[in-house]
Write a protein that holds these residues in place. Structure first.
Motif, PDB file in Angstrom:
ATOM      1  N   ILE A 377       0.832  -1.211   0.000  1.00  0.00           N
ATOM      2  CA  ILE A 377       0.000   0.000   0.000  1.00  0.00           C
ATOM      3  C   ILE A 377       0.862   1.255   0.000  1.00  0.00           C
ATOM      4  CG2 ILE A 377      -1.838   1.240   1.191  1.00  0.00           C
ATOM      5  CD1 ILE A 377      -2.642  -1.457  -0.044  1.00  0.00           C
ATOM      6  N   ASP A 378       1.957   1.235   0.767  1.00  0.00           N
ATOM      7  CA  ASP A 378       2.860   2.395   0.783  1.00  0.00           C
ATOM      8  C   ASP A 378       3.431   2.655  -0.604  1.00  0.00           C
ATOM      9  OD1 ASP A 378       2.500   2.871   3.473  1.00  0.00           O
ATOM     10  OD2 ASP A 378       4.258   1.702   4.098  1.00  0.00           O
ATOM     11  N   ARG A 379       3.699   1.573  -1.341  1.00  0.00           N
ATOM     12  CA  ARG A 379       4.223   1.744  -2.694  1.00  0.00           C
ATOM     13  C   ARG A 379       3.169   2.385  -3.597  1.00  0.00           C
ATOM     14  NH1 ARG A 379       9.067   2.425  -4.117  1.00  0.00           N
ATOM     15  NH2 ARG A 379       9.788   0.539  -3.029  1.00  0.00           N
ATOM     16  N   LEU A 380       1.912   1.994  -3.434  1.00  0.00           N
ATOM     17  CA  LEU A 380       0.831   2.624  -4.202  1.00  0.00           C
ATOM     18  C   LEU A 380       0.693   4.093  -3.828  1.00  0.00           C
ATOM     19  CD1 LEU A 380      -1.937  -0.153  -4.038  1.00  0.00           C
ATOM     20  CD2 LEU A 380      -0.299   0.273  -5.875  1.00  0.00           C
ATOM     21  N   TYR A 381       0.823   4.371  -2.525  1.00  0.00           N
ATOM     22  CA  TYR A 381       0.739   5.764  -2.073  1.00  0.00           C
ATOM     23  C   TYR A 381       1.872   6.602  -2.652  1.00  0.00           C
ATOM     24  CZ  TYR A 381      -2.826   4.619   1.472  1.00  0.00           C
ATOM     25  OH  TYR A 381      -3.982   4.228   2.112  1.00  0.00           O
ATOM     26  N   SER A 382       3.059   6.001  -2.809  1.00  0.00           N
ATOM     27  CA  SER A 382       4.203   6.750  -3.338  1.00  0.00           C
ATOM     28  C   SER A 382       3.989   7.155  -4.790  1.00  0.00           C
ATOM     29  CB  SER A 382       5.483   5.915  -3.218  1.00  0.00           C
ATOM     30  OG  SER A 382       5.470   4.824  -4.134  1.00  0.00           O
ATOM     31  N   MET A 383       3.041   6.472  -5.457  1.00  0.00           N
ATOM     32  CA  MET A 383       2.712   6.815  -6.843  1.00  0.00           C
ATOM     33  C   MET A 383       1.502   7.747  -6.907  1.00  0.00           C
ATOM     34  SD  MET A 383       3.488   3.230  -8.887  1.00  0.00           S
ATOM     35  CE  MET A 383       2.701   2.077  -7.768  1.00  0.00           C
ATOM     36  N   ASN A 384       1.129   8.340  -5.751  1.00  0.00           N
ATOM     37  CA  ASN A 384       0.066   9.348  -5.643  1.00  0.00           C
ATOM     38  C   ASN A 384      -1.316   8.820  -6.008  1.00  0.00           C
ATOM     39  OD1 ASN A 384       2.742  10.869  -6.595  1.00  0.00           O
ATOM     40  ND2 ASN A 384       1.600  12.230  -5.247  1.00  0.00           N
ATOM     41  N   LEU A 385      -1.521   7.518  -5.898  1.00  0.00           N
ATOM     42  CA  LEU A 385      -2.812   6.952  -6.273  1.00  0.00           C
ATOM     43  C   LEU A 385      -3.886   7.165  -5.215  1.00  0.00           C
ATOM     44  CD1 LEU A 385      -1.540   3.656  -7.901  1.00  0.00           C
ATOM     45  CD2 LEU A 385      -2.661   5.547  -9.055  1.00  0.00           C
ATOM     46  N   ASP A 386      -3.499   7.599  -4.033  1.00  0.00           N
ATOM     47  CA  ASP A 386      -4.474   7.838  -2.965  1.00  0.00           C
ATOM     48  C   ASP A 386      -4.868   9.304  -2.862  1.00  0.00           C
ATOM     49  OD1 ASP A 386      -1.819   8.458  -2.110  1.00  0.00           O
ATOM     50  OD2 ASP A 386      -2.529   8.524  -0.043  1.00  0.00           O
ATOM     51  N   GLU A 387      -4.354  10.150  -3.762  1.00  0.00           N
ATOM     52  CA  GLU A 387      -4.574  11.592  -3.665  1.00  0.00           C
ATOM     53  C   GLU A 387      -5.406  12.106  -4.840  1.00  0.00           C
ATOM     54  OE1 GLU A 387      -0.766  13.389  -3.572  1.00  0.00           O
ATOM     55  OE2 GLU A 387      -0.078  12.295  -1.784  1.00  0.00           O
ATOM     56  N   LYS A 388      -6.191  13.130  -4.551  1.00  0.00           N
ATOM     57  CA  LYS A 388      -6.887  13.830  -5.625  1.00  0.00           C
ATOM     58  C   LYS A 388      -5.875  14.566  -6.499  1.00  0.00           C
ATOM     59  CE  LYS A 388     -11.467  14.823  -3.656  1.00  0.00           C
ATOM     60  NZ  LYS A 388     -12.409  15.910  -3.322  1.00  0.00           N
ATOM     61  N   LEU A 389      -6.275  14.839  -7.730  1.00  0.00           N
ATOM     62  CA  LEU A 389      -5.414  15.575  -8.647  1.00  0.00           C
ATOM     63  C   LEU A 389      -5.419  17.069  -8.368  1.00  0.00           C
ATOM     64  CD1 LEU A 389      -6.459  13.733 -11.927  1.00  0.00           C
ATOM     65  CD2 LEU A 389      -4.325  13.423 -10.661  1.00  0.00           C
ATOM     66  N   GLY A 390      -6.433  17.537  -7.611  1.00  0.00           N
ATOM     67  CA  GLY A 390      -6.530  18.969  -7.320  1.00  0.00           C
ATOM     68  C   GLY A 390      -6.989  19.782  -8.513  1.00  0.00           C
ATOM     69  N   LEU A 391      -7.970  19.260  -9.244  1.00  0.00           N
ATOM     70  CA  LEU A 391      -8.460  19.941 -10.441  1.00  0.00           C
ATOM     71  C   LEU A 391      -9.160  21.243 -10.095  1.00  0.00           C
ATOM     72  CD1 LEU A 391     -10.046  16.829 -12.188  1.00  0.00           C
ATOM     73  CD2 LEU A 391      -7.755  17.768 -12.563  1.00  0.00           C
ATOM     74  N   GLU A 392      -9.070  22.214 -11.017  1.00  0.00           N
ATOM     75  CA  GLU A 392      -9.793  23.472 -10.820  1.00  0.00           C
ATOM     76  C   GLU A 392     -11.302  23.245 -10.939  1.00  0.00           C
ATOM     77  OE1 GLU A 392      -7.165  23.123 -12.742  1.00  0.00           O
ATOM     78  OE2 GLU A 392      -5.678  24.388 -11.765  1.00  0.00           O
ATOM     79  N   ILE A 393     -11.688  22.321 -11.800  1.00  0.00           N
ATOM     80  CA  ILE A 393     -13.108  22.006 -11.967  1.00  0.00           C
ATOM     81  C   ILE A 393     -13.621  21.313 -10.714  1.00  0.00           C
ATOM     82  CG2 ILE A 393     -14.721  20.542 -13.256  1.00  0.00           C
ATOM     83  CD1 ILE A 393     -13.170  21.123 -15.750  1.00  0.00           C
ATOM     84  N   ARG A 394     -14.759  21.760 -10.221  1.00  0.00           N
ATOM     85  CA  ARG A 394     -15.313  21.204  -8.999  1.00  0.00           C
ATOM     86  C   ARG A 394     -15.857  19.793  -9.209  1.00  0.00           C
ATOM     87  NH1 ARG A 394     -18.857  26.015  -6.091  1.00  0.00           N
ATOM     88  NH2 ARG A 394     -17.199  27.580  -5.997  1.00  0.00           N
ATOM     89  N   GLY A 395     -15.930  19.047  -8.101  1.00  0.00           N
ATOM     90  CA  GLY A 395     -16.599  17.752  -8.117  1.00  0.00           C
ATOM     91  C   GLY A 395     -15.700  16.560  -8.351  1.00  0.00           C
ATOM     92  N   GLU A 396     -14.379  16.709  -8.152  1.00  0.00           N
ATOM     93  CA  GLU A 396     -13.495  15.567  -8.363  1.00  0.00           C
ATOM     94  C   GLU A 396     -13.810  14.463  -7.363  1.00  0.00           C
ATOM     95  OE1 GLU A 396      -8.737  14.334  -8.524  1.00  0.00           O
ATOM     96  OE2 GLU A 396      -9.322  16.381  -8.020  1.00  0.00           O
TER      97      GLU A 396
END
Length: 703
Positions: A377-396
């Motif tokens: 799981i830590d390896r998956l987290y290191s590839m940013n798969l647990d994070e939002k992309l932070g899009l400007e468009i709402r509703g991600e």
């Protein structure tokens, strides 16, 4: 007489008191009372500014504000009060011309309404809403109205209406800011509202009979300032292809909804984003931004992340073997099985991936991480798969990758996650991950807007934002790209092979669980078909994802349902991108200069001839036996030309000897018309072929 005197004196005193009170009110309270009177009869009203326009990257208008007008009549205006007879004398002509202009009711109907408005003394009578500029110009020539506001009673109020000239194309991503959905602001319209909306003006309003407020004069106290223009990354031509291809597949498979997104690898600029859902009427329209907001279990497309984790930790090599047995494995009471009946037996790790073996992938992960799931799981987290992309468009949508010890972690979580279940990602989050592989490990944030302009001049530009400069080592990137090319060339997506350029990617077929009954078949389970990848595989320029949700027919595999949409988009981009197939273009000057003209030919033979002639050759990145040539400066540059057994190759620009050799070895019957180089072929490149098919080659010189 004394009684009369008393009455006289009392009346005199009352008069003096009234005069004193008037004096007091005028002198000591006059200002305050005047202000109160103004508050009751005058007010300031905000005037909306002209909203900025939204454009595609190639300059096409995507959203704009079109002025419409509200027409009202003051039947008690100054001019009509002085000359009331003129109003009734001109009424018949006015009513007739209005009926001819608007064609929404008869002249008698208009006359009746205008007559009643005058009799009732209407000061702000509504005649017509949403009148366009052409109609307004003609309206101002009508009797009474040509005299203007004060003499003829005509009141014109401008109201802007937001339109999207291309209709449904990317409409959900372009968005809106209207109040009809509870004041929500959606898409680019909402994300960049501060630039688009401009600044409001101020207008003075006066209350008239009946509590109606009307503008005082035609000028504003403060003029509004127009909004700025937003230049997006969308290409309207590619957007049209993406939406048409997606709609065609949705209709063919009677699916519930789907999405297709095309992104530029290096910059993260979104070139096309189509989101189509089925309406109650059975039509497909942009009713929700599934690419941005729908977070679901991705299925087999997640296997790339699992494979990269185990490669990055150096637990396996691609040529290691895994025993898939008879294609079935149990984890406690949960059964995982492969599509192929009887399984694949003992296969390499690479084969387990390109054939999308659930048994093979789950075994690889569980055998290496069973006692240390947190490392996986830590390896998956290191590839940013647990994070939002932070899009400007709402509703991600929110990504979900559980951690050992979480409430819903169980003994089957590790094998299920290895094949894309018990995790959640949006299509755009998956695309960003695959795009990072195409981008040599650098993950970039998807971009929807490039710059802000005001009156055609640049105000602000936006640069590519790097989320993670390296999601893994370069060694793992190379292995991942090898795997993704293998999927198309040898694995589950062989139907996407292309003779002009190579595609790399991964198919996905995920079961969508019923909230009440889970994945049990009797619950009426549905599927999600997907394909995500990039092209050209040897020098990636674009990444793309296609997801089709709930196809209701028996066909639901990613290569069949989603793959054709990907291929159609890729071929359109390839056909319109000069830099992607520059080597195939014959120029007028190829037969001039010191570097000789060369036909597209066999790599080994061509290099041998050119070396004997002392001509420099650039064969960097060429791994095919047959090549296309291009003069570049003082050398000949070679580019790949792949030959597939069941697909028509591209032989344009080749000599007839080489072309016949290739085509007849594929079992085709070849007919040649003319001499020189091949100018045209009767069967288009990439079309399926069978042995015995005839192909006609038209040469540059025909008799």
């Amino acid at each position: 007489m004394w009684r009369v005197g008393v009455v006289y004196i009392l009346i005199l005193l009352m008069g003096l008191l009234i005069a004193a009170k008037i004096f007091y009110l005028q002198v000591f309270q006059g200002k305050e009372l005047n202000e109160k009177a103004q508050e009751l009869n005058l007010k300031t009203e905000m005037v909306e500014s002209n909203r900025g326009d939204i454009y595609s990257t190639n300059g096409r208008l995507l959203a704009s504000s079109v002025p419409f007008y509200e027409i009202r009549l003051d039947t008690r205006s100054t001019g009509l009060q002085i000359d009331s007879k003129t109003y009734f004398r001109k009424l018949d002509t006015l009513a007739r011309e209005m009926a001819e202009l608007f064609q929404d009711q008869s002249a008698a109907g208009y006359r009746r309404e205008l007559y009643r408005a005058r009799k009732q003394g209407e000061r702000f009578y509504l005649i017509k809403e949403r009148v366009n500029y052409k109609e307004l110009k003609e309206l101002k020539t009508f009797p009474l109205f040509r005299k203007g506001r004060f003499k003829g009673g005509l009141i014109v109020i401008q109201k802007d209406l937001r339109i999207q000239p291309h209709g449904n194309l990317a409409s959900r991503t372009i968005g809106y800011t209207t109040d009809w959905e509870g004041g929500n602001i959606v898409g680019i319209e909402g994300a960049y509202d501060k630039y688009l909306k401009g600044s409001k003006g101020v207008r003075l309003m006066r209350r008239i009979q009946g509590g109606v407020w009307i503008p005082v004069g035609d000028d504003n106290k403060v003029e509004p300032r127009s909004g700025k223009d937003v230049i997006t990354t969308l290409n309207i031509n590619i957007q049209d292809v993406a939406e048409s291809a997606l709609r065609e597949q949705l209709i063919e498979h009677n699916a519930d909804h789907g999405t297709a997104v095309l992104m530029e690898v290096n910059t993260g600029e979104i070139r096309a984003i189509a989101n189509l859902g089925k309406t109650d009427e059975g039509e497909y329209r942009e009713i929700y931004n599934y690419a941005v907001g729908e977070s679901r279990e991705p299925g087999s497309t997640f296997k790339l992340a699992s494979m990269m984790a185990v490669l990055e930790d150096n637990y396996v090599n691609l040529d290691d073997t895994v025993d898939t047995e008879d294609g079935v494995v149990y984890y406690y009471d949960t059964k995982l099985s492969d599509v192929k009946p009887g399984g694949y037996g003992k296969i390499t790790v690479r084969e387990a991936f390109i054939h999308s073996s659930n048994v093979g992938m789950s075994k690889i992960i569980t055998q290496n991480y069973r006692n240390k799931p947190s490392q996986f799981i830590d390896r998956l987290y290191s590839m940013n798969l647990d994070e939002k992309l932070g899009l400007e468009i709402r509703g991600e949508g929110e990504p979900l990758i559980k951690y050992p010890g979480d409430k819903y972690w169980s003994g089957i979580s590790l094998p299920m996650m290895s094949i894309g279940y018990e995790v959640r990602l949006t299509p755009l989050q998956i695309l960003a991950f695959y795009n990072a592989i195409a981008n040599n490990g650098k993950m970039v944030k998807p971009m929807f807007v490039k710059q802000i302009n005001e009156h055609g001049k640049l105000v602000e530009s936006f640069d590519t934002e790097v989320i993670n400069p390296a999601i893994c080592s370069q060694s793992t990137v190379r292995k991942a790209r090898n795997l993704l090319e293998g999927v198309v060339q040898e694995g589950t997506a062989r139907n996407l092979r292309n003779t002009n350029f190579r595609i790399a990617g991964k198919t996905g077929t995920a079961q969508i669980a019923n909230e009440k009954y889970g994945y049990m078949k009797e619950s009426g389970i549905s599927y999600q078909a997907s394909f995500v990848g990039y092209f050209p595989a040897d020098d990636p320029k674009y990444s793309c994802i296609v997801v089709v949700n709930s196809p209701s027919k028996d066909v639901y595999y990613g290569n069949v349902v989603a793959g054709p949409v990907f291929r159609e988009i890729a071929e359109k981009v390839y056909a319109t991108s000069f830099e992607m197939h520059e080597g195939l273009k014959l120029t007028e000057n190829e037969n001039t200069g010191k570097v000789p003209y060369t036909k597209h030919s066999h790599k080994g033979e061509l290099i041998n001839v050119l070396q004997n002639l002392g001509v420099d050759v650039n064969e960097k990145g060429v791994d095919s036996d047959w090549v296309v040539t291009r003069k570049k400066d003082s050398l000949i540059e070679l580019n790949n030309r792949y030959i597939e057994e069941d697909l028509m190759p591209n032989v344009v620009g080749m000599g007839v000897k080489d072309a016949i050799y290739i085509l007849e070895n594929l079992g085709l019957n070849v007919k040649v018309n003319g001499r020189g180089s091949i100018r045209e072929q009767s069967v288009a490149p990439g079309e399926p072929i069978d042995k015995g098919d005839q192909v006609v080659l038209t040469m540059t010189f025909t008799e």
